[in-house]
Scaffold this motif. Sequence first.
Motif, PDB file in Angstrom:
ATOM      1  N   SER A  36       0.869  -0.970  -0.223  1.00 17.36           N
ATOM      2  CA  SER A  36      -0.066  -0.330  -0.148  1.00 17.36           C
ATOM      3  C   SER A  36       0.878   1.166   0.154  1.00 17.36           C
ATOM      4  O   SER A  36       1.983   1.035   1.020  1.00 17.36           O
ATOM      5  N   GLY A  37       0.518   2.134  -0.457  1.00 12.94           N
ATOM      6  CA  GLY A  37       1.289   3.630  -0.754  1.00 12.94           C
ATOM      7  C   GLY A  37       2.495   3.709  -1.498  1.00 12.94           C
ATOM      8  O   GLY A  37       3.102   4.477  -1.703  1.00 12.94           O
ATOM      9  N   GLY A  39       2.236   3.161  -5.489  1.00  5.92           N
ATOM     10  CA  GLY A  39       1.981   3.967  -6.264  1.00  5.92           C
ATOM     11  C   GLY A  39       1.216   3.058  -6.891  1.00  5.92           C
ATOM     12  O   GLY A  39       1.833   4.014  -8.339  1.00  5.92           O
ATOM     13  N   LYS A  40       1.117   2.104  -7.230  1.00  5.72           N
ATOM     14  CA  LYS A  40       0.464   1.767  -7.751  1.00  5.72           C
ATOM     15  C   LYS A  40      -0.912   2.461  -8.823  1.00  5.72           C
ATOM     16  O   LYS A  40      -0.852   2.935  -9.576  1.00  5.72           O
ATOM     17  N   SER A  41      -1.541   2.891  -7.341  1.00  8.58           N
ATOM     18  CA  SER A  41      -2.566   3.648  -8.697  1.00  8.58           C
ATOM     19  C   SER A  41      -2.241   4.870  -9.271  1.00  8.58           C
ATOM     20  O   SER A  41      -2.584   5.678 -10.723  1.00  8.58           O
ATOM     21  N   SER A  42      -0.902   6.152  -9.007  1.00  6.30           N
ATOM     22  CA  SER A  42      -0.747   6.323  -9.251  1.00  6.30           C
ATOM     23  C   SER A  42       0.125   6.463 -11.066  1.00  6.30           C
ATOM     24  O   SER A  42      -0.449   6.826 -11.926  1.00  6.30           O
ATOM     25  N   GLN A  72      -9.830   3.139  -8.321  1.00  8.08           N
ATOM     26  CA  GLN A  72      -9.860   2.672  -6.745  1.00  8.08           C
ATOM     27  C   GLN A  72     -11.149   2.712  -6.211  1.00  8.08           C
ATOM     28  O   GLN A  72     -11.982   2.391  -5.111  1.00  8.08           O
TER      29      GLN A  72
HETATM   30  N1  LIG Z   1      -2.367  13.213  -4.233  1.00 10.72           N
HETATM   31  C1  LIG Z   1      -1.336  13.522  -3.627  1.00 10.72           C
HETATM   32  N2  LIG Z   1      -0.699  14.477  -3.018  1.00 10.72           N
HETATM   33  C2  LIG Z   1       0.305  14.183  -2.158  1.00 10.72           C
HETATM   34  N3  LIG Z   1       1.086  12.672  -1.870  1.00 10.72           N
HETATM   35  C3  LIG Z   1       0.100  12.170  -2.736  1.00 10.72           C
HETATM   36  C4  LIG Z   1      -1.515  12.319  -3.240  1.00 10.72           C
HETATM   37  N4  LIG Z   1      -1.752  11.078  -4.233  1.00 10.72           N
HETATM   38  C5  LIG Z   1      -0.606   9.911  -3.741  1.00 10.72           C
HETATM   39  N5  LIG Z   1       0.266  10.386  -2.709  1.00 10.72           N
HETATM   40  C6  LIG Z   1       0.957   9.696  -2.324  1.00 10.72           C
HETATM   41  O1  LIG Z   1       1.871   8.742  -3.414  1.00 10.72           O
HETATM   42  C7  LIG Z   1       2.354   7.051  -2.926  1.00 10.72           C
HETATM   43  C8  LIG Z   1       1.183   6.252  -3.876  1.00 10.72           C
HETATM   44  O2  LIG Z   1      -0.001   6.695  -3.773  1.00 10.72           O
HETATM   45  P1  LIG Z   1      -1.150   6.055  -4.311  1.00 10.72           P
HETATM   46  O3  LIG Z   1      -2.170   5.720  -4.095  1.00 10.72           O
HETATM   47  O4  LIG Z   1      -0.590   5.439  -6.202  1.00 10.72           O
HETATM   48  O5  LIG Z   1      -0.542   3.850  -3.919  1.00 10.72           O
HETATM   49  P2  LIG Z   1      -1.200   2.703  -3.484  1.00 10.72           P
HETATM   50  O6  LIG Z   1       0.203   1.796  -4.332  1.00 10.72           O
HETATM   51  O7  LIG Z   1      -2.112   2.544  -5.061  1.00 10.72           O
HETATM   52  O8  LIG Z   1      -1.645   2.340  -2.342  1.00 10.72           O
HETATM   53  P3  LIG Z   1      -2.990   1.316  -1.796  1.00 10.72           P
HETATM   54  O9  LIG Z   1      -2.880   0.259  -2.634  1.00 10.72           O
HETATM   55  O10 LIG Z   1      -3.165   1.570  -0.724  1.00 10.72           O
HETATM   56  O11 LIG Z   1      -4.095   2.250  -3.084  1.00 10.72           O
HETATM   57  C9  LIG Z   1       1.311   7.186  -1.704  1.00 10.72           C
HETATM   58  O12 LIG Z   1       2.739   7.749  -0.630  1.00 10.72           O
HETATM   59  C10 LIG Z   1       1.102   8.976  -1.236  1.00 10.72           C
HETATM   60  O13 LIG Z   1       0.674   8.910  -0.291  1.00 10.72           O
END
Ligand SMILES: Nc1ncnc2c1ncn2[C@@H]1O[C@H](COP(=O)(O)OP(=O)(O)OP(=O)(O)O)[C@@H](O)[C@H]1O
Lengths: 244, 249
Positions: A36-37, A39-42, A72
Amino acid sequence: MLEIQGLSLGYGGAAILRGVDLSVAAGQIVSLVGPSGSGKSSILRAVMGLQPALAGTITAGVPRDQIGILFQDDALLPWRSARDNVALGLRARGIDAATRGRTADAFLGKMGLAGLEDRFPGRLSGGQRKRVALAQVMALAPRLILMDEPFGSLDAIVRHRITQDLLVQVEGQGITVLLVTHDLEEALALSDAVYLLSSGPDAHIAAFHAIDLPRPRNLATVRADPRFGPLLARLWADLSAVVA
Amino acid sequence: MRRVPDWTIQTVAVVGVLGFWEWAARAGLVSPFYAPAPSAIGATLVELFAGGEVWPHIGATFGAAMIGLVLGVVVGTLLAVMAVATRPAEILLAPLMGALNAVPRIVLAPLLVIWLGIGIASKAALALLLVAVLIFFAVFSAVGGVDRRLIERVRTLGGGRWLVLREVYLPSVAALMLSSLRVAVGFAFTGAIVGEFVASSRGLGYLLSFAQSTYNTALSLAVVALIMVFVMALLALAGRLERRLTRWR
Ligand SMILES: Nc1ncnc2c1ncn2[C@@H]1O[C@H](COP(=O)(O)OP(=O)(O)OP(=O)(O)O)[C@@H](O)[C@H]1O
Ligand SMILES: [Mg+2]
């Protein structure tokens, strides 16, 4: 189809992931797993053009209007019924109201939501909203689908059914899928390849596994394949290594 | 045990208070000069309507309030949209509206009478001012608070600017604006009546001012009751409109 090379993403200058290479061939289902966190969603957002890349290139292989993204969260338009939410993309394409309504109802039916067409999202359960969002994307017949944890809030039976349905559609129509999931078994059962993202900050691709289980697959029987168990064990080991 | 309905309790309370008041007035416990009996106020109301002389007053106040309300909503919304859309408009309008918001806007009533005369225009203008500033801030903050995720959703489904405006901005803003609308109805009547009170030859505010100058407490209270009924009827209407348009909640 989808080629990501040397991708770096960040918020406010600080990188959350660096040098990510990832490719999905046409008609493949590829999963992206990771803590989690990480960066997958990013990454999905960047493919969709919702987030600028700090470095690297993304080539989608199809025009933007043939890419569908399933976010998500399940934010639907609260003031629109399930039907109108599903019909939204068709409306953007100038399809007439009667056809939109019929198409939307058909897709809602496929998701097991027949009878709930006129409900507002506020009166649907989380899993039902997820399915409306899925119907919303599928109704546009995308060639490439980006899915972010699509099956998270579904009960086991519905989850199995929806996933199997989707698998049949995707395999049958040669749709390309990049799937983000936390469920390693699901990733294995569905995918041609699994990428593992390490934990951030400065996340990178920590492992890659090609999954050469035969297609078409059946979710119920694929787990019985003798190669399934060892693959799952290796994925688990890799994931434990990056989380630790 | 069955719960006693709210309205029963409310009716009993109102009847009780009025009954006590009537009794106190008749028993000579309160002077009719300061607090005439409810029956006397009722008689004044009947008299007002029987002669038909009250209708032009009601018409004048209603007209001014409604013109002010409608124009105020339109002007407030337009200014807010301008402030959101262009930076020059924002840096000029936001402080101006803030300044107007900081003073009780009814202090402008004498000025408006000097500018626009003692006719309906100065009353409508005061109502407009009161309403427009309220709506400006409601719309301005509503636009800023629109859910980004919904915009992304519509855009990734292929929607252009128009669809985003129609499906995301408009409903989000409308929902917040509707809750301000009820406050705006009260503001519009405040504007109209205060304007009339300052200088006029017609309207419920004029009647109030006349009642005051002739020490006619019964007339004063009758007009207050009249205004209450009208505003409450309008509020009920506004409430119904809000519920209708936000059925999805
Ligand atoms: N709008 C934002 N502004 C600043 N930081 C962000 C923003 N969105 C996400 N982050 C940070 O970027 C990182 C990656 O976020 P992301 O949502 O891509 O994670 P993820 O892998 O999808 O996590 P999860 O499995 O919990 O959904 C995280 O550390 C998060 O705190
Ligand atoms: Mg995520």
